[in-house]
Design a protein around this motif. Structure first.
Motif, mmCIF file in Angstrom:
data_model
loop_
_atom_site.group_PDB
_atom_site.id
_atom_site.type_symbol
_atom_site.label_atom_id
_atom_site.label_comp_id
_atom_site.label_asym_id
_atom_site.label_seq_id
_atom_site.Cartn_x
_atom_site.Cartn_y
_atom_site.Cartn_z
ATOM 1 N N ALA A 94 0.839 -1.205 0.000
ATOM 2 C CA ALA A 94 0.000 0.000 0.000
ATOM 3 C C ALA A 94 0.869 1.249 0.000
ATOM 4 C CB ALA A 94 -0.909 -0.011 1.224
ATOM 5 N N ALA A 95 0.495 2.194 -0.871
ATOM 6 C CA ALA A 95 1.235 3.448 -0.969
ATOM 7 C C ALA A 95 0.530 4.587 -0.241
ATOM 8 C CB ALA A 95 1.449 3.824 -2.442
ATOM 9 N N ASP A 96 -0.780 4.473 0.019
ATOM 10 C CA ASP A 96 -1.544 5.505 0.733
ATOM 11 C C ASP A 96 -2.313 4.851 1.873
ATOM 12 O OD1 ASP A 96 -0.660 7.594 -0.840
ATOM 13 O OD2 ASP A 96 -2.269 7.338 -2.314
ATOM 14 N N GLU A 97 -2.889 5.721 2.712
ATOM 15 C CA GLU A 97 -3.606 5.216 3.887
ATOM 16 C C GLU A 97 -4.884 4.490 3.508
ATOM 17 O OE1 GLU A 97 -4.273 8.501 6.444
ATOM 18 O OE2 GLU A 97 -2.149 8.777 6.976
ATOM 19 N N ASP A 98 -5.503 4.880 2.381
ATOM 20 C CA ASP A 98 -6.768 4.254 2.005
ATOM 21 C C ASP A 98 -6.564 3.004 1.148
ATOM 22 O OD1 ASP A 98 -5.727 5.581 -0.119
ATOM 23 O OD2 ASP A 98 -7.651 6.415 -0.831
ATOM 24 N N GLU A 99 -5.320 2.544 0.989
ATOM 25 C CA GLU A 99 -5.051 1.341 0.209
ATOM 26 C C GLU A 99 -4.765 0.174 1.143
ATOM 27 O OE1 GLU A 99 -1.885 2.143 -2.467
ATOM 28 O OE2 GLU A 99 -2.909 3.808 -3.469
ATOM 29 N N VAL A 100 -4.768 -1.030 0.556
ATOM 30 C CA VAL A 100 -4.554 -2.246 1.326
ATOM 31 C C VAL A 100 -3.425 -3.042 0.665
ATOM 32 C CG1 VAL A 100 -6.283 -3.564 0.039
ATOM 33 C CG2 VAL A 100 -5.679 -4.271 2.359
ATOM 34 N N GLU A 158 -11.886 1.882 -13.895
ATOM 35 C CA GLU A 158 -11.200 0.864 -14.672
ATOM 36 C C GLU A 158 -9.884 0.428 -14.028
ATOM 37 O OE1 GLU A 158 -10.635 2.234 -18.599
ATOM 38 O OE2 GLU A 158 -12.759 2.251 -19.102
ATOM 39 N N GLY A 159 -9.293 1.279 -13.212
ATOM 40 C CA GLY A 159 -7.990 0.952 -12.661
ATOM 41 C C GLY A 159 -8.000 0.560 -11.197
ATOM 42 N N TRP A 160 -9.090 0.832 -10.434
ATOM 43 C CA TRP A 160 -9.081 0.622 -8.990
ATOM 44 C C TRP A 160 -10.334 -0.092 -8.524
ATOM 45 C CZ3 TRP A 160 -4.992 1.653 -5.821
ATOM 46 C CH2 TRP A 160 -3.948 2.382 -6.398
ATOM 47 N N MET A 161 -10.161 -0.854 -7.449
ATOM 48 C CA MET A 161 -11.253 -1.558 -6.791
ATOM 49 C C MET A 161 -11.187 -1.296 -5.294
ATOM 50 S SD MET A 161 -11.101 -5.313 -8.595
ATOM 51 C CE MET A 161 -11.520 -5.566 -10.313
ATOM 52 N N TYR A 162 -12.225 -1.722 -4.609
ATOM 53 C CA TYR A 162 -12.268 -1.673 -3.145
ATOM 54 C C TYR A 162 -12.621 -3.074 -2.677
ATOM 55 C CZ TYR A 162 -12.910 0.174 1.557
ATOM 56 O OH TYR A 162 -12.769 0.435 2.896
ATOM 57 N N GLY A 163 -11.856 -3.605 -1.720
ATOM 58 C CA GLY A 163 -12.134 -4.945 -1.249
ATOM 59 C C GLY A 163 -11.438 -5.231 0.059
ATOM 60 N N THR A 221 -5.756 -11.167 5.958
ATOM 61 C CA THR A 221 -5.457 -10.188 7.007
ATOM 62 C C THR A 221 -6.701 -9.462 7.516
ATOM 63 O OG1 THR A 221 -5.056 -8.483 5.328
ATOM 64 C CG2 THR A 221 -3.180 -9.835 6.001
ATOM 65 N N ASN A 222 -7.835 -9.665 6.820
ATOM 66 C CA ASN A 222 -9.103 -9.003 7.170
ATOM 67 C C ASN A 222 -8.986 -7.486 7.099
ATOM 68 O OD1 ASN A 222 -11.821 -9.324 7.729
ATOM 69 N ND2 ASN A 222 -11.547 -9.013 9.933
ATOM 70 N N GLN A 223 -8.028 -6.973 6.312
ATOM 71 C CA GLN A 223 -7.894 -5.536 6.080
ATOM 72 C C GLN A 223 -8.583 -5.185 4.771
ATOM 73 O OE1 GLN A 223 -3.752 -4.575 6.155
ATOM 74 N NE2 GLN A 223 -3.512 -4.969 8.361
ATOM 75 N N GLN A 224 -9.129 -3.991 4.715
ATOM 76 C CA GLN A 224 -9.855 -3.576 3.528
ATOM 77 C C GLN A 224 -9.386 -2.194 3.087
ATOM 78 O OE1 GLN A 224 -13.962 -3.660 4.564
ATOM 79 N NE2 GLN A 224 -13.805 -2.134 6.205
#
Length: 243
Positions: free
Chosen positions: A197-203, A219-224, A229-232
């Motif tokens: 992860a490069a930012d705080e909102d990434e996993v 097209e380039g990003w998802m959320y999951g 690790t149960n991190q999102q």
């Protein structure tokens, strides 16, 4: 019927018959034509279908040609023509060198080893190039996503009101960075590369991790959520594949 001897012209019986030089001989009649030496199948020499010993075998005689002016002229002409052809071939093949290499088992083994090494290096370079292209695409997509001038990430600007009209614009909806979108009907993905992860909102995740509750953002990003690790958080879409 028994054949006749080629020398005495008498009948040759099987017990004393010699078949040689396309003729039949008595063993006692198989002799040198010159010295009458007794011969056998190991020491005879044939000439015009007649047996000879080694000492009296006819020799080939060569004809001597006199060096007449005509013969000298032909000899010089042949020599000149040979030099012309040699010089022509030399100029044609000038700068070319050919080395004939025997295809021995050792050379075949070395050639096979070089082919295997070349094939391995090719696949290694291909995988490196593939990884570099994926990383470049990810960095480009991430940069475009976080750019202030990107239409996808720019805040909504209400249109200018016509002259004479006044209204209060609606407040801009703000989604907290830590808030997760609703799950997308249980979609599951598997990571095909490692990602930090490069930012705080990434996993972050590792190759082979299972990612659940995936929501497509663009097209380039998802959320999951990473099941291990149960991190999102946000993750690049080109680093995972659907299960």
């Amino acid at each position: 019927m028994n054949p006749l001897c080629s020398r005495c012209n008498l009948v040759v019986y099987p017990t004393e018959k010699i078949n040689c030089l396309d003729k039949y001989w008595h063993s006692r009649c198989f002799r040198c034509e010159v010295c009458n030496m007794s011969l056998n199948m190991k020491n005879y020499k044939g000439f015009e279908k007649r047996p000879y010993c080694n000492a009296h075998y006819p020799r080939v005689n060569y004809t001597c040609v006199a060096d007449t002016p005509e013969n000298l002229r032909l000899k010089q002409q042949s020599k000149t023509q040979s030099q012309v052809l040699y010089k022509e071939d030399f100029e044609k093949n000038k700068g070319k060198s050919y080395t004939v290499v025997t295809d021995t088992p050792e050379l075949q083994r070395l050639k096979k080893s070089q082919d295997q090494v070349s094939n391995f290096k090719y696949h290694e370079e291909f995988e490196k190039s593939k990884s570099s292209h994926v990383q470049e695409d990810f960095e480009r997509s991430k940069t475009q996503h976080h750019q202030p001038g990107n239409p996808a990430s720019a805040p909504y600007q209400p249109p200018a009101a016509p002259q004479g009209y006044h209204y209060n614009p609606a407040p801009e909806p703000v989604r907290p960075a830590a808030a997760a979108p609703p799950p997308s009907a249980g979609k599951r993905y598997r990571a095909v590369y490692d990602y930090a992860a490069a930012d705080e909102d990434e996993v972050s995740f590792m190759d082979g991790d299972v990612i659940v509750d995936v929501q497509q953002i663009d097209e380039g990003w998802m959320y999951g959520r990473v099941e291990r690790t149960n991190q999102q958080g946000m993750l690049p879409a080109n680093y995972v594949e659907a299960i």
